[in-house]
Design a protein around this motif. Structure first.
Motif: not given
Length: 470
Positions: A447-453, A439-440
Motif C-alpha cells: 500500500h502507498y502513501g498520500s503522495h503516491t496515491n 509506503p502507506l
C-alpha cells in the motif's frame, strides 16, 4: 549393637543412598533436558537462519566497463556472483545534481566522484530484469510484457556451483536529465521467474536485504563510445524532481519534456463533469477514499476483498459473482475496477484467474448509454519493505512483483479480447513500481502513501478525461 539397630541403620543408609541416587538421577535428567533444550534451540536457530537465508546468494559486484556519452544514453556492465542461473534483479538508476556538493574542474574529477559527494536525487528510473533478450514468455524466466534494459551477456559456473553473471544495462535517459550524474544500484530480488510466479502456498523466493551493488557512473561527454547494440529500446516511465524541496513528478516517457500534471487539463482534486465509482481491494480503495475525502468529484468506493473457501486458508474464492453484481448495479458515469489483484497475487491461482475475469467482463453491459468502464491494473508490491522480514510470514511468500506482472499481463490480454465491450485499461503498475520509497506506513509492502496515491489519481483521472472530455 543389636541386630535390630544395625538393621535400622543399614535401612536408613540404604534409603539415603536411594534418595541420593534419585536426586543424582534427577540432576542428570534435568541437566540432560537443559542440554537437549539448548541444543534444540541452537538447531532451530540455525534452521531459522537457514530458512531466513534460504538460497541466500553468494555474491560479488564488479564494475567491468562503464560508459556514458552525450547525456542521452547509459551503458554499464557489472558482475553478480550467485548460486542462481537466472535471478531477477531490482535495478535503479538515480540521477543526482552533480554540482551540489562538488565543484568539478575536470571530467576526470567528476568520473572519480563518490555517491557521498553528489547532490540530491533529481531523476529516478527502476525496473525488474533477469537478462533475457527476447522479451517474451519462456521457461528461462522472462517477465511478461516487460522489455527490460538489463541483458545477461555471459555466464560461467565455478567449482562451488556459484554463477558469475555478467550483465549490461543499456538505457536511454530523458533530455532533462542530461546533465545529471547517475548512480546505478541493484539488488537480487527473486531466485528466478519460474520460482517467483508459483501459486500459494509456496516457499519463499524473495530476498529482503539480499546482495546489492552500487556505483557512480562516469560521464564521457567528449568521447565516442562504441555500444554493443545498434539501437536502444525506449524505456519509461521516469520520476523527476526539479529542486531539493519539490516532490517527485511523473513522466510517462523519457522522450517527453512535459510532466503529467502539465499534460492534463485538470488537477486530480478538481471537479470533473462526471461521477466515479472505484471497485477493488485494499489499494484501489485507499486511492478512492483519498479522492472522496480530498477531491471534489462525486466519488463512491466499494471495497471487495478476497475470501478463503477452506479452513486452512489456502484456496481463494471465486471473485467473479461479487464483482459482476457490483458492476451491473453501478449508476455512476465512470466505473473503475480492479478484480482483487493483490489478493490474487498473494493467494490466487494464475491458471484460473483469466476465466474468472472473463466472467466479470462478459457481465458488463455493452450498451454505450450507461457507464464507461475502466480496468485498473494491480499496483506493484515491494517485499523488500516488509517490516517483519518477508521470511517470517509464509502468507506473503507468493506476493511477488512477477506475479503482479503476470496478472496484469493476463488482464490486458482478456480485455483486448472483449473489445466490443469498450473497456479501457488504466495501467498504473509502472508508476507504482517507482514508489517503493513511499509506503502507506513503515514496513508496508503493498500500500502507498498520500503522495503516491495522488500521483496515481492524477494519471487515472487524466486518462479518463482524455476518453470522455478531450
Amino acid at each position: 549393637r543389636k541386630p535390630t539397630q544395625v538393621q535400622s541403620v543399614c535401612t536408613y543408609i540404604a534409603r539415603l543412598l536411594q534418595r541420593s541416587r534419585l536426586r543424582l538421577l534427577q540432576v542428570i535428567l534435568l541437566a540432560s533436558l537443559i542440554y537437549v533444550r539448548v541444543c534444540w534451540r541452537a538447531v532451530m536457530h540455525g534452521a531459522e537462519q537457514d530458512h531466513v537465508n534460504t538460497h541466500r546468494p553468494v555474491h560479488t559486484s564488479t564494475q567491468t566497463d562503464i560508459a556514458r556519452t552525450s547525456g542521452d544514453r547509459i551503458y554499464a556492465e557489472f558482475v553478480v556472483r550467485t548460486e542462481f542461473r537466472h535471478p531477477i534483479l531490482f535495478m535503479a538508476l538515480i540521477g543526482h545534481d552533480q554540482g551540489y556538493n562538488s565543484n568539478f574542474s575536470s571530467g576526470s574529477e567528476r568520473n572519480n566522484t563518490t555517491k557521498d559527494e553528489l547532490g540530491p536525487p533529481l531523476a529516478k528510473f527502476v525496473f525488474l530484469g533477469n537478462g533475457s533478450e527476447n522479451g517474451g514468455r519462456n521457461t528461462d524466466g522472462m517477465i511478461p510484457s516487460l522489455l527490460s534494459p538489463l541483458i545477461q551477456i555471459h555466464a560461467s559456473v565455478s567449482g562451488d556451483e556459484a554463477w558469475s553473471l555478467l550483465y549490461a544495462v543499456d538505457v536511454k535517459i530523458p533530455p532533462w536529465a542530461a546533465n545529471l550524474t547517475f548512480v546505478l544500484s541493484w539488488r537480487l530480488e527473486y531466485s528466478s521467474y519460474i520460482d517467483s510466479i508459483a501459486d500459494y502456498p509456496t516457499i519463499t523466493r524473495s530476498f529482503q536485504g539480499a546482495p546489492t551493488g552500487m556505483f557512480v557512473l562516469p560521464n564521457f561527454e567528449k568521447r565516442v563510445i562504441i555500444y554493443p547494440n545498434d539501437k536502444v529500446v525506449v524505456h519509461g516511465p521516469w520520476l523527476r524532481r526539479k529542486s531539493t524541496s519539490s516532490e517527485w513528478v511523473y513522466y510517462q516517457n523519457q522522450n517527453s519534456d512535459n510532466e503529467l500534471s502539465k499534460s492534463c487539463k485538470r488537477a486530480w482534486n478538481e471537479t470533473r463533469p462526471y461521477s466515479v465509482l472505484i471497485v477493488g481491494d485494499s489499494q484501489p480503495n485507499y486511492m478512492c477514499e483519498h479522492l472522496a475525502t480530498y477531491g471534489s468529484t462525486p466519488t463512491k468506493c466499494v471495497s471487495l476483498k478476497g475470501n478463503f473457501t477452506n479452513v486452512s486458508r489456502t484456496q481463494l474464492g471465486d471473485f467473479s459473482t461479487r464483482y459482476s453484481n457490483v458492476l451491473n448495479q453501478a449508476q455512476e458515469d465512470v466505473v473503475i475496477f480492479n478484480t482483487q489483484g493483490l489478493w490474487e497475487t498473494a493467494y490466487g491461482q494464475l491458471s484460473v484467474y483469466p476465466s474468472r475475469l472473463d466472467t466479470v467482463l462478459d457481465s458488463i453491459p455493452s450498451r454505450k448509454d450507461r457507464s464507461t468502464h475502466f480496468f485498473l491494473t494491480t499496483t506493484a508490491v515491494h517485499p523488500n519493505n516488509y517490516k517483519r522480514g518477508i521470511f517470517t510470514d509464509d502468507t506473503k511468500w507468493a506476493m511477488t512483483q512477477p506475479r503482479v506482472q503476470a496478472i496484469n499481463s493476463a488482464s490486458k490480454e482478456r480485455i483486448n479480447a472483449f473489445s466490443n465491450r469498450d473497456i479501457f485499461t488504466l495501467d498504473i503498475e509502472a508508476l507504482s513500481l517507482l514508489r517503493e520509497d513511499d509506503p502507506l506506513v513503515e514496513g508496508d509492502m503493498r500500500h502507498y502513501g498520500s503522495h503516491t496515491n495522488e500521483m496515481l489519481l492524477s494519471y487515472i483521472l487524466c486518462e479518463v478525461d482524455r476518453h470522455l472530455i478531450s
